[in-house]
Motif scaffolding. Sequence first.
Motif, PDB file in Angstrom:
ATOM      1  N   TRP A 124     -61.164   3.395  67.533  1.00 63.82           N
ATOM      2  CA  TRP A 124     -61.035   2.529  68.684  1.00 63.82           C
ATOM      3  C   TRP A 124     -59.949   1.312  68.137  1.00 63.82           C
ATOM      4  CZ3 TRP A 124     -63.282   3.329  73.510  1.00 63.82           C
ATOM      5  CH2 TRP A 124     -64.390   4.047  73.476  1.00 63.82           C
ATOM      6  N   ASN A 125     -59.257   1.047  69.198  1.00 60.91           N
ATOM      7  CA  ASN A 125     -58.319   0.254  69.199  1.00 60.91           C
ATOM      8  C   ASN A 125     -58.215  -0.856  70.541  1.00 60.91           C
ATOM      9  OD1 ASN A 125     -55.860   1.221  67.058  1.00 60.91           O
ATOM     10  ND2 ASN A 125     -57.071   2.587  67.976  1.00 60.91           N
ATOM     11  N   HIS A 126     -57.978  -1.959  70.175  1.00 61.98           N
ATOM     12  CA  HIS A 126     -58.170  -3.057  71.385  1.00 61.98           C
ATOM     13  C   HIS A 126     -56.679  -3.152  71.977  1.00 61.98           C
ATOM     14  CE1 HIS A 126     -58.316  -7.038  73.219  1.00 61.98           C
ATOM     15  NE2 HIS A 126     -59.198  -6.833  73.721  1.00 61.98           N
ATOM     16  N   PHE A 127     -56.567  -3.131  73.172  1.00 61.55           N
ATOM     17  CA  PHE A 127     -55.302  -3.356  74.013  1.00 61.55           C
ATOM     18  C   PHE A 127     -55.513  -4.504  74.932  1.00 61.55           C
ATOM     19  CE2 PHE A 127     -55.733   1.103  72.824  1.00 61.55           C
ATOM     20  CZ  PHE A 127     -54.469   1.279  72.428  1.00 61.55           C
ATOM     21  N   ALA A 128     -54.278  -5.324  74.851  1.00 59.02           N
ATOM     22  CA  ALA A 128     -54.534  -6.449  75.906  1.00 59.02           C
ATOM     23  C   ALA A 128     -52.846  -6.485  76.553  1.00 59.02           C
ATOM     24  CB  ALA A 128     -54.489  -7.709  75.245  1.00 59.02           C
ATOM     25  N   PHE A 129     -53.059  -6.313  77.938  1.00 56.26           N
ATOM     26  CA  PHE A 129     -51.463  -6.680  78.661  1.00 56.26           C
ATOM     27  C   PHE A 129     -51.508  -8.039  79.286  1.00 56.26           C
ATOM     28  CE2 PHE A 129     -51.789  -1.976  78.306  1.00 56.26           C
ATOM     29  CZ  PHE A 129     -50.464  -1.641  78.281  1.00 56.26           C
ATOM     30  N   VAL A 130     -50.747  -8.628  79.095  1.00 58.03           N
ATOM     31  CA  VAL A 130     -50.694 -10.192  79.441  1.00 58.03           C
ATOM     32  C   VAL A 130     -49.749 -10.321  80.368  1.00 58.03           C
ATOM     33  CG1 VAL A 130     -50.692 -12.390  78.860  1.00 58.03           C
ATOM     34  CG2 VAL A 130     -52.053 -10.867  77.649  1.00 58.03           C
ATOM     35  N   PHE A 131     -49.589 -11.015  81.609  1.00 56.03           N
ATOM     36  CA  PHE A 131     -48.631 -11.309  82.564  1.00 56.03           C
ATOM     37  C   PHE A 131     -48.476 -12.926  82.735  1.00 56.03           C
ATOM     38  CE2 PHE A 131     -46.568 -11.881  86.571  1.00 56.03           C
ATOM     39  CZ  PHE A 131     -45.485 -11.385  86.429  1.00 56.03           C
ATOM     40  N   LYS A 132     -47.382 -13.328  82.093  1.00 51.01           N
ATOM     41  CA  LYS A 132     -47.091 -14.764  82.539  1.00 51.01           C
ATOM     42  C   LYS A 132     -45.733 -15.061  81.920  1.00 51.01           C
ATOM     43  CE  LYS A 132     -48.346 -19.534  81.809  1.00 51.01           C
ATOM     44  NZ  LYS A 132     -49.359 -20.531  81.185  1.00 51.01           N
ATOM     45  N   ASP A 133     -45.065 -15.092  83.114  1.00 55.55           N
ATOM     46  CA  ASP A 133     -43.341 -15.197  82.904  1.00 55.55           C
ATOM     47  C   ASP A 133     -42.783 -14.181  82.206  1.00 55.55           C
ATOM     48  OD1 ASP A 133     -43.476 -17.918  83.932  1.00 55.55           O
ATOM     49  OD2 ASP A 133     -44.163 -18.846  82.030  1.00 55.55           O
ATOM     50  N   LYS A 134     -43.292 -13.588  81.144  1.00 54.94           N
ATOM     51  CA  LYS A 134     -43.113 -12.239  80.726  1.00 54.94           C
ATOM     52  C   LYS A 134     -44.410 -11.308  80.729  1.00 54.94           C
ATOM     53  CE  LYS A 134     -39.738 -14.073  77.403  1.00 54.94           C
ATOM     54  NZ  LYS A 134     -39.233 -13.850  75.937  1.00 54.94           N
ATOM     55  N   TRP A 135     -43.918  -9.902  80.447  1.00 59.09           N
ATOM     56  CA  TRP A 135     -44.757  -9.139  80.020  1.00 59.09           C
ATOM     57  C   TRP A 135     -45.265  -9.185  78.697  1.00 59.09           C
ATOM     58  CZ3 TRP A 135     -48.873  -6.153  81.914  1.00 59.09           C
ATOM     59  CH2 TRP A 135     -49.013  -5.976  83.202  1.00 59.09           C
ATOM     60  N   TYR A 136     -46.636  -9.041  78.144  1.00 54.05           N
ATOM     61  CA  TYR A 136     -46.864  -9.002  76.677  1.00 54.05           C
ATOM     62  C   TYR A 136     -47.795  -7.957  76.517  1.00 54.05           C
ATOM     63  CZ  TYR A 136     -45.330 -13.996  76.707  1.00 54.05           C
ATOM     64  OH  TYR A 136     -44.630 -15.262  76.947  1.00 54.05           O
ATOM     65  N   LEU A 137     -47.749  -7.101  75.496  1.00 51.28           N
ATOM     66  CA  LEU A 137     -48.694  -6.049  74.958  1.00 51.28           C
ATOM     67  C   LEU A 137     -49.055  -6.418  73.671  1.00 51.28           C
ATOM     68  CD1 LEU A 137     -49.959  -3.386  75.255  1.00 51.28           C
ATOM     69  CD2 LEU A 137     -48.000  -2.416  74.181  1.00 51.28           C
ATOM     70  N   PHE A 138     -50.329  -6.287  73.509  1.00 53.99           N
ATOM     71  CA  PHE A 138     -51.194  -6.576  72.253  1.00 53.99           C
ATOM     72  C   PHE A 138     -51.877  -5.146  71.672  1.00 53.99           C
ATOM     73  CE2 PHE A 138     -50.445 -10.741  73.916  1.00 53.99           C
ATOM     74  CZ  PHE A 138     -50.000 -11.379  73.106  1.00 53.99           C
ATOM     75  N   VAL A 139     -51.689  -4.928  70.574  1.00 49.54           N
ATOM     76  CA  VAL A 139     -52.566  -3.851  69.907  1.00 49.54           C
ATOM     77  C   VAL A 139     -53.355  -4.377  68.587  1.00 49.54           C
ATOM     78  CG1 VAL A 139     -52.771  -1.579  68.912  1.00 49.54           C
ATOM     79  CG2 VAL A 139     -50.980  -2.176  70.899  1.00 49.54           C
ATOM     80  N   ASN A 140     -54.636  -4.303  68.842  1.00 48.61           N
ATOM     81  CA  ASN A 140     -55.629  -4.910  67.718  1.00 48.61           C
ATOM     82  C   ASN A 140     -54.999  -6.382  67.431  1.00 48.61           C
ATOM     83  OD1 ASN A 140     -57.108  -2.432  67.698  1.00 48.61           O
ATOM     84  ND2 ASN A 140     -55.368  -1.721  66.342  1.00 48.61           N
TER      85      ASN A 140
END
Length: 216
Positions: A124-140
């Motif tokens: 299992w991996n944790h993913f986070a997509f964040v949108f504020k001024d830019k797009w950010y992708l985080f993995v774990n």
Amino acid sequence: MIIDDNTVSLLHFDDSSDVLKDIYDIHWINNKGIYDNTGKFVGSVDLTNSGYFYTTDTSITNLNEYTIDFWGFVPSNTIDYYRISFGESTTEKYYGIISSDTYSTPSGNIYLTNINESLKVNDWNHFAFVFKDKWYLFVNGKLTANIETSVLPKMSDMLCIGNYKNTDNNAPSLAKIDELRISNIARWTSDFDVHSSAYTDKYVMYLDKDGNVYSR
């Protein structure tokens, strides 16, 4: 971990009779998503058979900034990339491709690339997509990509998790997904520590052995 007032959608995928039950009553439409009793925490939704689920609820699609985070199971036979779709269902555009390699960017599609060093395979991996001024992708909890908003639009009329209207069999969705949360703020723009427990409805109260009320 207790959810907060910035949470607008939360799916635990723990109910076998209604795998897309949302504690905020957001209406999700299911396509081939199957309940699985092995999740990161309890249950999960299995999307391996070209599955996806989506919402057109305006309380989600009209957000000006947001965070979409969840746990995804990456199988040992991981192929090149996995799809999470955002954007315009009418034109079948999709955004937010989780990739383990670098790909050219076809018209209307964005690939968030080179995350293979952050992925735990067959786990299992944790993913986070964040949108504020830019797009950010985080993995774990590690920032793996950020893209200017002029390149990657925000949601317009739908949010889809999985393989929306995909004609490319080499781009499946993640095998299983658990604990999907959508927030109306950008929770992270730099590396963070990933939570180790499921999100808990703040309105659910418990009694300890001494009769004291608490929440978790």
